[in-house]
Design a protein around this motif. Structure first.
Motif, PDB file in Angstrom:
ATOM      1  N   ILE A   1       0.831  -1.206   0.000  1.00  0.00           N
ATOM      2  CA  ILE A   1       0.000   0.000   0.000  1.00  0.00           C
ATOM      3  C   ILE A   1       0.866   1.258   0.000  1.00  0.00           C
ATOM      4  O   ILE A   1       1.449   1.602   1.035  1.00  0.00           O
ATOM      5  CB  ILE A   1      -0.929   0.024   1.237  1.00  0.00           C
ATOM      6  N   PRO A   2       0.995   1.927  -1.142  1.00  0.00           N
ATOM      7  CA  PRO A   2       1.688   3.212  -1.132  1.00  0.00           C
ATOM      8  C   PRO A   2       0.787   4.226  -0.407  1.00  0.00           C
ATOM      9  O   PRO A   2      -0.336   4.453  -0.826  1.00  0.00           O
ATOM     10  CB  PRO A   2       1.823   3.564  -2.620  1.00  0.00           C
ATOM     11  N   ALA A   3       1.300   4.775   0.685  1.00  0.00           N
ATOM     12  CA  ALA A   3       0.482   5.670   1.503  1.00  0.00           C
ATOM     13  C   ALA A   3       0.634   7.096   0.979  1.00  0.00           C
ATOM     14  O   ALA A   3       1.610   7.779   1.277  1.00  0.00           O
ATOM     15  CB  ALA A   3       0.925   5.582   2.956  1.00  0.00           C
ATOM     16  N   ILE A   4      -0.339   7.501   0.190  1.00  0.00           N
ATOM     17  CA  ILE A   4      -0.254   8.795  -0.502  1.00  0.00           C
ATOM     18  C   ILE A   4      -0.134   9.942   0.519  1.00  0.00           C
ATOM     19  O   ILE A   4      -0.914  10.041   1.463  1.00  0.00           O
ATOM     20  CB  ILE A   4      -1.501   9.013  -1.397  1.00  0.00           C
ATOM     21  N   GLY A   5       0.878  10.773   0.312  1.00  0.00           N
ATOM     22  CA  GLY A   5       1.076  11.934   1.191  1.00  0.00           C
ATOM     23  C   GLY A   5       1.730  11.582   2.521  1.00  0.00           C
ATOM     24  O   GLY A   5       1.857  12.422   3.396  1.00  0.00           O
ATOM     25  N   LYS A   6       2.128  10.325   2.679  1.00  0.00           N
ATOM     26  CA  LYS A   6       2.744   9.929   3.951  1.00  0.00           C
ATOM     27  C   LYS A   6       4.138   9.357   3.724  1.00  0.00           C
ATOM     28  O   LYS A   6       4.485   8.958   2.609  1.00  0.00           O
ATOM     29  CB  LYS A   6       1.874   8.898   4.667  1.00  0.00           C
ATOM     30  N   ASP A   7       4.896   9.288   4.819  1.00  0.00           N
ATOM     31  CA  ASP A   7       6.282   8.830   4.703  1.00  0.00           C
ATOM     32  C   ASP A   7       6.645   7.987   5.928  1.00  0.00           C
ATOM     33  O   ASP A   7       5.840   7.837   6.853  1.00  0.00           O
ATOM     34  CB  ASP A   7       7.214  10.036   4.584  1.00  0.00           C
ATOM     35  N   VAL A   8       7.853   7.453   5.905  1.00  0.00           N
ATOM     36  CA  VAL A   8       8.335   6.635   7.028  1.00  0.00           C
ATOM     37  C   VAL A   8       8.140   7.407   8.332  1.00  0.00           C
ATOM     38  O   VAL A   8       8.420   8.599   8.407  1.00  0.00           O
ATOM     39  CB  VAL A   8       9.835   6.293   6.841  1.00  0.00           C
ATOM     40  N   GLY A   9       7.606   6.718   9.346  1.00  0.00           N
ATOM     41  CA  GLY A   9       7.298   7.382  10.611  1.00  0.00           C
ATOM     42  C   GLY A   9       5.804   7.582  10.789  1.00  0.00           C
ATOM     43  O   GLY A   9       5.299   7.645  11.900  1.00  0.00           O
ATOM     44  N   ASP A  10       5.070   7.632   9.653  1.00  0.00           N
ATOM     45  CA  ASP A  10       3.604   7.731   9.728  1.00  0.00           C
ATOM     46  C   ASP A  10       2.997   6.332   9.797  1.00  0.00           C
ATOM     47  O   ASP A  10       3.687   5.328   9.589  1.00  0.00           O
ATOM     48  CB  ASP A  10       3.044   8.444   8.489  1.00  0.00           C
ATOM     49  N   THR A  11       1.701   6.300  10.093  1.00  0.00           N
ATOM     50  CA  THR A  11       0.987   5.022  10.165  1.00  0.00           C
ATOM     51  C   THR A  11      -0.298   5.108   9.361  1.00  0.00           C
ATOM     52  O   THR A  11      -0.934   6.158   9.314  1.00  0.00           O
ATOM     53  CB  THR A  11       0.644   4.709  11.642  1.00  0.00           C
ATOM     54  N   LEU A  12      -0.646   4.013   8.711  1.00  0.00           N
ATOM     55  CA  LEU A  12      -1.945   3.918   8.033  1.00  0.00           C
ATOM     56  C   LEU A  12      -2.853   3.060   8.890  1.00  0.00           C
ATOM     57  O   LEU A  12      -2.484   1.947   9.260  1.00  0.00           O
ATOM     58  CB  LEU A  12      -1.795   3.219   6.680  1.00  0.00           C
ATOM     59  N   ASN A  13      -4.040   3.565   9.213  1.00  0.00           N
ATOM     60  CA  ASN A  13      -4.942   2.793  10.059  1.00  0.00           C
ATOM     61  C   ASN A  13      -6.189   2.382   9.279  1.00  0.00           C
ATOM     62  O   ASN A  13      -7.055   3.199   9.006  1.00  0.00           O
ATOM     63  CB  ASN A  13      -5.315   3.628  11.290  1.00  0.00           C
ATOM     64  N   PHE A  14      -6.244   1.093   8.920  1.00  0.00           N
ATOM     65  CA  PHE A  14      -7.379   0.608   8.117  1.00  0.00           C
ATOM     66  C   PHE A  14      -8.580   0.266   8.989  1.00  0.00           C
ATOM     67  O   PHE A  14      -9.707   0.294   8.574  1.00  0.00           O
ATOM     68  CB  PHE A  14      -6.997  -0.645   7.323  1.00  0.00           C
ATOM     69  N   GLY A  15      -8.297  -0.152  10.218  1.00  0.00           N
ATOM     70  CA  GLY A  15      -9.374  -0.580  11.118  1.00  0.00           C
ATOM     71  C   GLY A  15      -9.756  -2.026  10.863  1.00  0.00           C
ATOM     72  O   GLY A  15      -9.433  -2.606   9.819  1.00  0.00           O
ATOM     73  N   GLY A  16     -10.433  -2.610  11.842  1.00  0.00           N
ATOM     74  CA  GLY A  16     -10.926  -3.994  11.715  1.00  0.00           C
ATOM     75  C   GLY A  16      -9.801  -4.992  11.560  1.00  0.00           C
ATOM     76  O   GLY A  16      -8.685  -4.785  12.039  1.00  0.00           O
ATOM     77  N   LEU A  17     -10.108  -6.087  10.838  1.00  0.00           N
ATOM     78  CA  LEU A  17      -9.133  -7.163  10.663  1.00  0.00           C
ATOM     79  C   LEU A  17      -7.912  -6.714   9.869  1.00  0.00           C
ATOM     80  O   LEU A  17      -6.844  -7.312   9.957  1.00  0.00           O
ATOM     81  CB  LEU A  17      -9.780  -8.350   9.948  1.00  0.00           C
ATOM     82  N   LEU A  18      -8.059  -5.659   9.053  1.00  0.00           N
ATOM     83  CA  LEU A  18      -6.932  -5.202   8.239  1.00  0.00           C
ATOM     84  C   LEU A  18      -5.893  -4.461   9.084  1.00  0.00           C
ATOM     85  O   LEU A  18      -4.752  -4.297   8.670  1.00  0.00           O
ATOM     86  CB  LEU A  18      -7.416  -4.311   7.101  1.00  0.00           C
ATOM     87  N   GLY A  19      -6.284  -3.985  10.257  1.00  0.00           N
ATOM     88  CA  GLY A  19      -5.334  -3.446  11.225  1.00  0.00           C
ATOM     89  C   GLY A  19      -4.723  -2.101  10.846  1.00  0.00           C
ATOM     90  O   GLY A  19      -5.352  -1.296  10.165  1.00  0.00           O
ATOM     91  N   TYR A  20      -3.472  -1.888  11.280  1.00  0.00           N
ATOM     92  CA  TYR A  20      -2.784  -0.636  10.966  1.00  0.00           C
ATOM     93  C   TYR A  20      -1.330  -0.927  10.635  1.00  0.00           C
ATOM     94  O   TYR A  20      -0.745  -1.882  11.126  1.00  0.00           O
ATOM     95  CB  TYR A  20      -2.915   0.359  12.119  1.00  0.00           C
ATOM     96  N   ALA A  21      -0.773  -0.084   9.772  1.00  0.00           N
ATOM     97  CA  ALA A  21       0.565  -0.372   9.251  1.00  0.00           C
ATOM     98  C   ALA A  21       1.497   0.813   9.392  1.00  0.00           C
ATOM     99  O   ALA A  21       1.238   1.876   8.828  1.00  0.00           O
ATOM    100  CB  ALA A  21       0.459  -0.768   7.778  1.00  0.00           C
ATOM    101  N   PRO A  22       2.612   0.629  10.119  1.00  0.00           N
ATOM    102  CA  PRO A  22       3.634   1.663  10.109  1.00  0.00           C
ATOM    103  C   PRO A  22       4.271   1.679   8.722  1.00  0.00           C
ATOM    104  O   PRO A  22       4.490   0.612   8.129  1.00  0.00           O
ATOM    105  CB  PRO A  22       4.644   1.187  11.157  1.00  0.00           C
ATOM    106  N   ILE A  23       4.552   2.859   8.195  1.00  0.00           N
ATOM    107  CA  ILE A  23       5.107   2.923   6.840  1.00  0.00           C
ATOM    108  C   ILE A  23       6.589   2.522   6.869  1.00  0.00           C
ATOM    109  O   ILE A  23       7.366   3.032   7.673  1.00  0.00           O
ATOM    110  CB  ILE A  23       4.894   4.327   6.249  1.00  0.00           C
ATOM    111  N   MET A  24       6.929   1.575   6.003  1.00  0.00           N
ATOM    112  CA  MET A  24       8.288   1.015   6.003  1.00  0.00           C
ATOM    113  C   MET A  24       9.096   1.627   4.868  1.00  0.00           C
ATOM    114  O   MET A  24       8.564   1.906   3.796  1.00  0.00           O
ATOM    115  CB  MET A  24       8.238  -0.506   5.831  1.00  0.00           C
TER     116      MET A  24
END
Lengths: 452, 96
Positions: free
Chosen positions: A403-426
């Motif tokens: 998942i390319p996190a548009i507008g975000k960079d390493v240090g940010d997190t994407l939070n999908f919620g539910g079973l998909l969870g959340y991902a620190p940007i690598m």
């Protein structure tokens, strides 16, 4: 009567160690829905899915109550839509995704997989249109999951598709950026994809499958970890044996549920998938099993060996517990969906490159990884190419769900919620792969002898 | 078809009596019973015959849950086959 200790063990596994049936997935063939008129085809598709799956959720809920075990997801997989839609003269297959979405909603399942194309050797007409439709289809639907198979051990890797999918992944991320680029979480790029996988987002119903079938996936990382807590300091012989026994018990429950759902719905039982599937909840993590084996943090040296042993022992235990094993059958290591993986990334123990090494010994691949939004499409393609090569050379299924996190960079997190969870940007490598990816063509099939 | 009723919680007066009454009211026969105190917790497992049950499985399950709430402990019923599947190599599937 089953003895007291056994009863209590089962209850403890369910209530304290998060044992559950992760998914009951009904595979449905749509081959008999093909029509040159798209509207007619979609009408047939909707009618067939809602007819066959109308009781799926209810039967799942009944069994959940009777057996006292949570059945988390009820899902549907269908024949790859590229094969179904190709007969029409339409130039965008979004309407097919939308009818799948509607059918899924109306029967109450949370995901429907099969907006898919198999292009390992090249594009047929429907494949090309389906891939081009992906951004629109995934941005305008909620429950539809998509996959593309870009290579097999028999035929090699379609590098044109790998190149195109780098751009498609970025476009999907852009189109769904207001919602954490969630569209990318619903697209899996496979090699050696399997036709009977019950897990999303990669499930589709292969053309060699019967008209309809029930496939089941269980989950039990918490149960395996709890079992290993009791053998602290023991040798690997004991660890492997403990995992095998635990996997046997977990799989037997899945087999029971699969057989009974199949009986009640009058649809044949297909396979049990032996994958250990984590969730973002505490106590449901594959990474924590590896740490229980003796690693300070998942991702450090020794992780690949521990994971290889775990994956193999789960299969050995599970195979005897089920009459038909299939699907992906291995430990999943999705980053965002595993609390221990997330912690390992945040602590710096787990890097992108180590994840790639781990995918060599387990299913299924680079899964649910968020990367910086400005990553070039060619780098995404190159990540897919590397992962594809691991699968093709090692005769195993591998996949990329990134998942390319548009507008975000390493240090940010994407939070999908539910079973998909959340991902620190690598972070990913900054050096370009542009010229390699621009070549296109096909990587030839590998030699199947002289293995070293 | 047989079920397993499990009762787990703090010991108190009348647990067996209350659970048995709930089962009897729905014509559910207790076939076997095993009970112990584990870590200060009262733990009881009953094998029950559901052939003569007057209500649906869900209704019985709800009644037992209510009974548990009255007693301040957990009372659950599960189909026997889940325990057989897990612990008995020779199990024969979901028996009705």
């Amino acid at each position: 009567m089953t003895n007291l200790q056994s009863v209590l063990e089962t209850i403890r596994m369910i209530e304290k160690e998060n044992l559950d049936i992760r998914t009951i997935t009904m595979g449905i063939s749509l081959l008999d829905c093909i029509d040159s008129d798209g509207e007619k085809a979609r009408k047939r598709i909707y009618e067939k899915i809602t007819r066959l799956a109308k009781d799926l959720v209810k039967v799942g809920e009944d069994l959940e109550q009777e057996l006292g075990i949570p059945i988390i997801n009820k899902r549907i997989s269908v024949t790859p839509i590229s094969l179904i839609a190709a007969a029409t003269s339409e130039e965008d297959y979004t309407a097919f995704a939308q009818i799948l979405d509607k059918a899924a909603m109306d029967v109450g399942v949370n995901f429907i997989g099969g907006f898919s194309a198999l292009v390992e050797k090249g594009y047929a007409k429907g494949d090309r249109i389906l891939i081009q439709s992906l951004p629109n289809a995934l941005a305008s639907t909620e429950r539809v999951c998509a996959s593309v198979n870009v290579g097999t051990s028999k035929v090699g890797i379609n590098m044109d598709a790998v190149r195109d999918l780098g751009h498609i992944v970025k476009e999907i991320a852009e189109r769904t950026k207001d919602n954490c680029s969630i569209g990318c979480a619903k697209l899996v790029v496979f090699v050696n994809s399997v036709e009977d996988n019950p897990f999303m987002a990669g499930a589709y119903h292969g053309v060699g499958e019967p008209d309809a079938v029930i496939n089941v996936g269980v989950s039990g990382p918490g149960v395996v970890k709890a079992a290993l807590e009791k053998v602290e300091g023991e040798s690997f012989d004991v660890v492997a044996e403990t995992i095998k026994r635990t996997a046997f018990k977990i799989t037997r429950v899945g087999q029971l549920v699969g057989e009974e759902v199949s009986k009640r719905l009058g649809i044949p039982f297909g396979i049990m998938d032996l994958s250990l599937a984590p969730t973002p909840e505490i106590g449901d993590s594959v990474a924590r099993i590896l740490e229980e084996i003796g690693l300070e943090a998942c991702g450090t040296h020794g992780t690949t060996a521990a994971l290889a042993m775990l994956n193999d022992a789960v299969k050995k235990g599970g195979i005897m517990a089920s009459n038909h094993v299939g699907g992906l059958s291995g430990a999943f290591i999705p980053v965002s969906e595993d609390e221990g993986m997330i912690a390992a990334v945040n602590s710096g123990a787990l890097t992108f490159d180590k994840l790639e090494a781990m995918t060599c010994v387990c299913s299924v691949g680079l899964d649910m990884i968020a990367i910086p939004g400005d990553t070039p499409a060619s780098t995404i393609s190159a990540i897919i190419a590397d992962e594809a090569a691991i699968g093709v050379i090692n005769n195993k299924t591998t996949a990329v769900r990134i998942i390319p996190a548009i507008g975000k960079d390493v240090g940010d997190t994407l939070n999908f919620g539910g079973l998909l969870g959340y991902a620190p940007i690598m972070s990913v490598h900054k050096f370009s792969s542009e010229k390699m990816i621009a070549r296109g063509g096909r990587i030839p099939a590998p030699v199947h002898s002289f293995k070293n | 078809m047989k079920g397993i009723v499990s009762v787990i919680g703090k010991d108190r007066l009348g647990i067996i009596a209350d659970v048995s009454t709930t089962l009897t009211e729905q014509s559910v026969n207790i076939v076997d019973l095993s009970q112990t105190i584990l870590d200060d917790y009262f733990t009881m497992v009953m094998l029950v015959d559901l052939e003569t049950m007057k209500c649906s499985f869900k209704e019985l399950s709800d009644e037992l849950e209510k009974c548990g709430q009255r007693l301040g402990l957990s009372v659950k019923i599960q189909h026997q086959s889940i325990f057989d599947a897990m612990h008995n190599l020779e199990y024969g599937g979901f028996n009705r």
